[in-house]
Design an enzyme around this catalytic site. Structure first.
Site, mmCIF file in Angstrom:
data_model
loop_
_atom_site.group_PDB
_atom_site.id
_atom_site.type_symbol
_atom_site.label_atom_id
_atom_site.label_comp_id
_atom_site.label_asym_id
_atom_site.label_seq_id
_atom_site.Cartn_x
_atom_site.Cartn_y
_atom_site.Cartn_z
ATOM 1 N N GLY A 186 0.771 -1.244 0.000
ATOM 2 C CA GLY A 186 0.000 0.000 0.000
ATOM 3 C C GLY A 186 0.799 1.289 0.000
ATOM 4 N N LEU A 192 -10.272 -8.193 -12.841
ATOM 5 C CA LEU A 192 -11.672 -7.775 -12.724
ATOM 6 C C LEU A 192 -12.416 -8.171 -14.000
ATOM 7 C CD1 LEU A 192 -10.872 -4.302 -11.193
ATOM 8 C CD2 LEU A 192 -12.020 -6.191 -9.999
ATOM 9 N N GLU A 230 6.111 6.729 -9.115
ATOM 10 C CA GLU A 230 4.699 6.355 -8.933
ATOM 11 C C GLU A 230 4.042 7.214 -7.864
ATOM 12 O OE1 GLU A 230 3.811 2.150 -8.563
ATOM 13 O OE2 GLU A 230 5.699 1.644 -9.503
ATOM 14 N N ASN A 281 -5.684 2.903 -12.687
ATOM 15 C CA ASN A 281 -4.701 1.914 -12.243
ATOM 16 C C ASN A 281 -3.315 2.510 -12.409
ATOM 17 O OD1 ASN A 281 -3.654 -0.692 -11.437
ATOM 18 N ND2 ASN A 281 -3.127 -1.039 -13.591
ATOM 19 N N HIS A 293 0.632 1.334 -13.118
ATOM 20 C CA HIS A 293 1.401 0.182 -13.590
ATOM 21 C C HIS A 293 2.874 0.575 -13.667
ATOM 22 C CE1 HIS A 293 2.138 -3.577 -15.686
ATOM 23 N NE2 HIS A 293 2.908 -2.902 -16.517
HETATM 24 C C1 GRF Z 1 3.259 -0.793 -7.628
HETATM 25 O O1 GRF Z 1 4.513 -0.937 -8.234
HETATM 26 C C2 GRF Z 1 2.197 -0.572 -8.668
HETATM 27 O O2 GRF Z 1 2.648 0.112 -9.782
HETATM 28 C C3 GRF Z 1 1.821 -1.982 -9.044
HETATM 29 O O3 GRF Z 1 1.894 -2.711 -7.839
HETATM 30 C C4 GRF Z 1 2.796 -2.077 -6.960
HETATM 31 C C5 GRF Z 1 2.049 -1.815 -5.701
HETATM 32 O O4 GRF Z 1 2.873 -1.298 -4.688
HETATM 33 N N1 GRF Z 1 0.526 -2.019 -9.680
HETATM 34 P P1 GRF Z 1 2.218 -0.629 -3.419
HETATM 35 O O5 GRF Z 1 1.309 -1.669 -2.771
HETATM 36 O O6 GRF Z 1 1.489 0.582 -3.851
HETATM 37 O O7 GRF Z 1 3.376 -0.303 -2.511
#
Ligand code: GRF
Length: 220
Positions: free
Chosen positions: A14, A96, A177, A110, A112
């Site tokens: 998370g 999903l 991210e 989402n 990625h």
């Molecule tokens: C992230 O790298 C995201 O891009 C991918 O899964 C990972 C989740 O990491 N979909 P977190 O649970 O947000 O730390």
């Protein structure tokens, strides 16, 4: 203005969820994280969300066997009960069905860990290193029935270093991210993102023309 009610769906640690929760603390942020839902009751992110004072729900998908829609009907009920307007998938590791995805068309995001459409699926950092790309990154996109597809809202790029391992590369991408997702959610919550012919247009955003060159090449 009432803030847009958002559900964040997780399966694990998370950290992106936390980035969204932190961003939503700002007075002028247009969205509020109304609930965090995990399909894994032991997801570390659930405890983090609860500690941040966010409502949490654990919907253990294993109790539904192969019946994906039964899981999703319950998920939908939770979202309806909380008047959720947008869904953010943040490390949600459950496919999903088109039924659910279509219900949330242009309202489900989402993140990625690659520059889509390159490196869909799992283990993106391994794949990027194997391919030898010099530039890698992360993408926030709207969810469509095809996995890791759908109109791209934001992307962030990082250089790949010669001595990168999947771990070091993942850490560099993850930092991107955490910056990218709150911005993408802001644009969507503000109603500034419009999809036309599968492409997103965002009202009033600045786009830099600065190039990321790898290896770094001095300006001449
Ligand atoms: C992230 O790298 C995201 O891009 C991918 O899964 C990972 C989740 O990491 N979909 P977190 O649970 O947000 O730390």
């Amino acid at each position: 203005m009432p803030r847009t009610r958002v559900a964040v769906l997780i399966s694990g640690r998370g950290s992106n969820m936390t980035a969204l929760i932190e961003a939503a603390k700002a007075q002028d942020y247009p969205a509020e994280i109304a609930v965090v839902i995990s399909n894994r009751p032991d997801a570390a992110g659930l405890a983090l969300a609860a500690a941040a004072g966010i409502a949490t729900v654990a919907l253990d998908h294993t109790t539904f066997g192969k019946d994906r829609e039964a899981f999703e009907r319950l998920l939908q009920r939770e979202l309806d009960a909380r008047h959720i307007e947008l869904v953010c998938l943040a490390g949600f590791m459950r496919l999903l069905t088109p039924w659910f995805v279509q219900r949330w068309q242009a309202r489900m995001l989402n993140i990625h860990p690659s520059l889509l459409p390159a490196f869909k699926g799992l283990d993106t950092h391994e794949a990027a290193l194997r391919a030898g790309v010099r530039i890698h990154g992360a993408t926030v996109h709207f969810v469509v029935p095809d996995v890791d597809s759908g109109p791209i809202i934001c992307q962030g790029a990082v250089a790949v270093h010669d001595d990168d391992t999947p771990r070091t590369l993942a850490a560099r991408v993850l930092a991107v991210e955490h910056r990218l997702y709150p911005v993408a959610l802001r644009f969507v919550a503000e109603g500034r993102v419009h999809v036309e012919d599968g492409r997103c247009h965002i009202d009033g955003v600045a786009v830099s023309d600065e190039a990321l060159l790898v290896p770094a090449i001095a300006n001449r």
